[in-house]
Design a protein around this motif. Structure first.
Motif, PDB file in Angstrom:
ATOM      1  N   SER A   1     -20.453  40.057  38.578  1.00 17.78           N
ATOM      2  CA  SER A   1     -20.680  40.636  37.256  1.00 17.78           C
ATOM      3  C   SER A   1     -19.433  40.523  36.388  1.00 17.78           C
ATOM      4  O   SER A   1     -19.512  40.154  35.199  1.00 17.78           O
ATOM      5  N   PHE A   2     -18.272  40.818  36.968  1.00 20.83           N
ATOM      6  CA  PHE A   2     -17.008  40.722  36.234  1.00 20.83           C
ATOM      7  C   PHE A   2     -16.786  39.286  35.760  1.00 20.83           C
ATOM      8  O   PHE A   2     -16.447  39.036  34.597  1.00 20.83           O
ATOM      9  N   THR A   3     -17.003  38.336  36.666  1.00 25.15           N
ATOM     10  CA  THR A   3     -16.789  36.933  36.324  1.00 25.15           C
ATOM     11  C   THR A   3     -17.728  36.481  35.217  1.00 25.15           C
ATOM     12  O   THR A   3     -17.306  35.840  34.244  1.00 25.15           O
ATOM     13  N   LEU A   4     -18.999  36.798  35.331  1.00 21.98           N
ATOM     14  CA  LEU A   4     -19.972  36.353  34.338  1.00 21.98           C
ATOM     15  C   LEU A   4     -19.686  36.930  32.961  1.00 21.98           C
ATOM     16  O   LEU A   4     -19.851  36.252  31.940  1.00 21.98           O
TER      17      LEU A   4
ATOM     18  N   ASN B   1     -32.162  39.843  35.478  1.00 21.31           N
ATOM     19  CA  ASN B   1     -32.352  40.847  34.422  1.00 21.31           C
ATOM     20  C   ASN B   1     -31.276  40.787  33.337  1.00 21.31           C
ATOM     21  O   ASN B   1     -31.553  41.118  32.180  1.00 21.31           O
ATOM     22  N   ASN B   2     -30.062  40.389  33.704  1.00 20.87           N
ATOM     23  CA  ASN B   2     -28.947  40.459  32.767  1.00 20.87           C
ATOM     24  C   ASN B   2     -28.473  39.107  32.233  1.00 20.87           C
ATOM     25  O   ASN B   2     -27.814  39.060  31.198  1.00 20.87           O
ATOM     26  N   PHE B   3     -28.797  38.029  32.941  1.00 22.18           N
ATOM     27  CA  PHE B   3     -28.360  36.698  32.508  1.00 22.18           C
ATOM     28  C   PHE B   3     -29.530  35.724  32.647  1.00 22.18           C
ATOM     29  O   PHE B   3     -29.502  34.803  33.473  1.00 22.18           O
TER      30      PHE B   3
ATOM     31  N   ASP C   1     -27.754  42.919  48.260  1.00 24.77           N
ATOM     32  CA  ASP C   1     -27.239  43.990  47.390  1.00 24.77           C
ATOM     33  C   ASP C   1     -27.839  43.971  45.985  1.00 24.77           C
ATOM     34  O   ASP C   1     -27.322  44.604  45.074  1.00 24.77           O
ATOM     35  N   GLY C   2     -28.935  43.231  45.813  1.00 28.95           N
ATOM     36  CA  GLY C   2     -29.584  43.183  44.508  1.00 28.95           C
ATOM     37  C   GLY C   2     -29.011  42.148  43.558  1.00 28.95           C
ATOM     38  O   GLY C   2     -29.324  42.167  42.362  1.00 28.95           O
ATOM     39  N   THR C   3     -28.208  41.227  44.078  1.00 31.35           N
ATOM     40  CA  THR C   3     -27.590  40.207  43.227  1.00 31.35           C
ATOM     41  C   THR C   3     -28.627  39.386  42.466  1.00 31.35           C
ATOM     42  O   THR C   3     -28.498  39.156  41.260  1.00 31.35           O
ATOM     43  N   PHE C   4     -29.652  38.934  43.165  1.00 27.84           N
ATOM     44  CA  PHE C   4     -30.650  38.055  42.547  1.00 27.84           C
ATOM     45  C   PHE C   4     -31.318  38.738  41.360  1.00 27.84           C
ATOM     46  O   PHE C   4     -31.426  38.170  40.263  1.00 27.84           O
ATOM     47  N   GLU C   5     -31.743  39.980  41.570  1.00 31.34           N
ATOM     48  CA  GLU C   5     -32.414  40.727  40.514  1.00 31.34           C
ATOM     49  C   GLU C   5     -31.464  41.042  39.357  1.00 31.34           C
ATOM     50  O   GLU C   5     -31.869  41.004  38.186  1.00 31.34           O
ATOM     51  N   TYR C   6     -30.208  41.323  39.687  1.00 34.82           N
ATOM     52  CA  TYR C   6     -29.217  41.616  38.644  1.00 34.82           C
ATOM     53  C   TYR C   6     -29.049  40.413  37.709  1.00 34.82           C
ATOM     54  O   TYR C   6     -29.025  40.566  36.476  1.00 34.82           O
ATOM     55  N   ILE C   7     -28.931  39.223  38.276  1.00 33.30           N
ATOM     56  CA  ILE C   7     -28.754  38.030  37.443  1.00 33.30           C
ATOM     57  C   ILE C   7     -30.011  37.769  36.619  1.00 33.30           C
ATOM     58  O   ILE C   7     -29.936  37.462  35.418  1.00 33.30           O
TER      59      ILE C   7
END
Length: 310
Positions: A19-22, A53-55, A45-51
């Motif tokens: 998240s910090f990098t993106l 939804n946010n990117f 850890d929910g990485t796939f869903e986070y990306i």
């Protein structure tokens, strides 16, 4: 408008780092000539869903079972359709504000360059000093956490060896490039921050497995690329130094890593025999005369150079 640059990131269970990098490179992701591809290597850890939804502009793929860094990098590179592919770790971001212009200029000026390595600052925080007096030059290999391929060149060599799992793929590629007369160049004009505490990494719980993988990848490379006459001496020296500097001083984790790496080497012999692309003695001599890979950049060196110039 066609995409000129692809930014490739492999990640696993490091949602905060990613998240910090993106967010740091959002200005690059907004460019019309840039596409970002991410491989989620089996995160839980929910990485796939986070990306998602946010990117939403990011092209996202997932290994539902972790396949390792090298497998994931190959998978991303297979999807690239742009002219250049920038590979960065999920805990690395650009400090240089216009890196793409510098990258493209370097490739255009020298058509022999197949790959460019960045100036890398390894620290949890960005450096206070960013200026460098270093100049671009050819070097032996590159660092996996921050580099860029000319994709037409990548397609001329074998994919990264997935059976290495972790470590060694950069040198594997560098030997293949050398055999094809392509060059690797250091581009200090592009500075990146790899947010890693080197000292704490050496004390981490995965120290033994990292050492095992590092040792065996080095041995794989000896057997894949070195002239036969050099292999026994190189292997013996590698083993002896681990014994002398660590095992004989009571570091039994290193002994275990050595023995397991030897076991790995035996099982890898069929793959090594199938994939070898050995350098001649003359080629090896020429390769060794190239500048060493620039792994770390230290701003204190720039202070010293500035004082010497004053």
């Amino acid at each position: 408008m066609g995409k000129k640059f692809s930014i490739l990131i492999t990640t696993k269970n490091r949602i905060q780092d990613l998240s910090f990098t993106l967010n740091k490179i959002q200005y690059l992701l907004d460019r019309e000539d840039v596409v970002c591809l991410i491989c989620d290597d089996g995160s839980t850890d929910g990485t796939f869903e986070y990306i998602q939804n946010n990117f939403p502009q990011i092209q996202l793929i997932k290994n539902f079972k972790s396949k390792g860094l090298i497998y994931s990098r190959n998978r991303l590179l297979d999807l690239v359709v742009s002219e250049f592919a920038i590979s960065i770790d999920d805990d690395l971001h650009f400090i240089t504000q216009n890196p793409l212009g510098s990258i493209e200029t370097a490739f255009r000026k020298n058509p022999k360059i197949g790959l460019i390595g960045f100036r890398i600052y390894w620290n949890l925080n960005e450096p206070e000093i960013t200026k460098s007096y270093a100049v671009s030059h050819r070097m032996k290999s590159f660092v996996g956490c921050g580099h860029v391929w000319r994709m037409s060149v990548w397609r001329e060599i074998p994919d990264y060896p997935e059976w290495f799992v972790f470590y060694g793929e950069e040198d594997f590629a560098s030997y293949q490039l050398f055999k094809k007369n392509w060059e690797i160049h250091y581009l200090p004009e592009v500075l990146v921050n790899h947010r890693v505490d080197i000292k704490s990494r050496k004390k981490g719980s995965d120290y033994s497995i990292r050492l095992r993988r590092s040792l065996r990848s080095g041995w794989y490379l000896y057997l894949l690329f070195l002239p036969y006459s050099l292999i026994p001496r190189k292997m013996s020296y590698s083993i002896w130094m681990q014994l002398k500097l660590k095992v004989f001083k009571g570091d039994w984790d290193v002994l275990a890593a050595l023995l397991l790496a030897m076991k790995d080497l035996v099982f890898a012999l069929p793959k090594i025999l199938k994939s070898s692309n050995r350098l001649t003695k003359a080629e090896y001599k020429s390769y060794q005369e190239l500048a060493d890979t620039r792994l770390y950049w230290n701003p204190e060196d720039e202070l010293q150079q500035n004082n010497n110039r004053a």
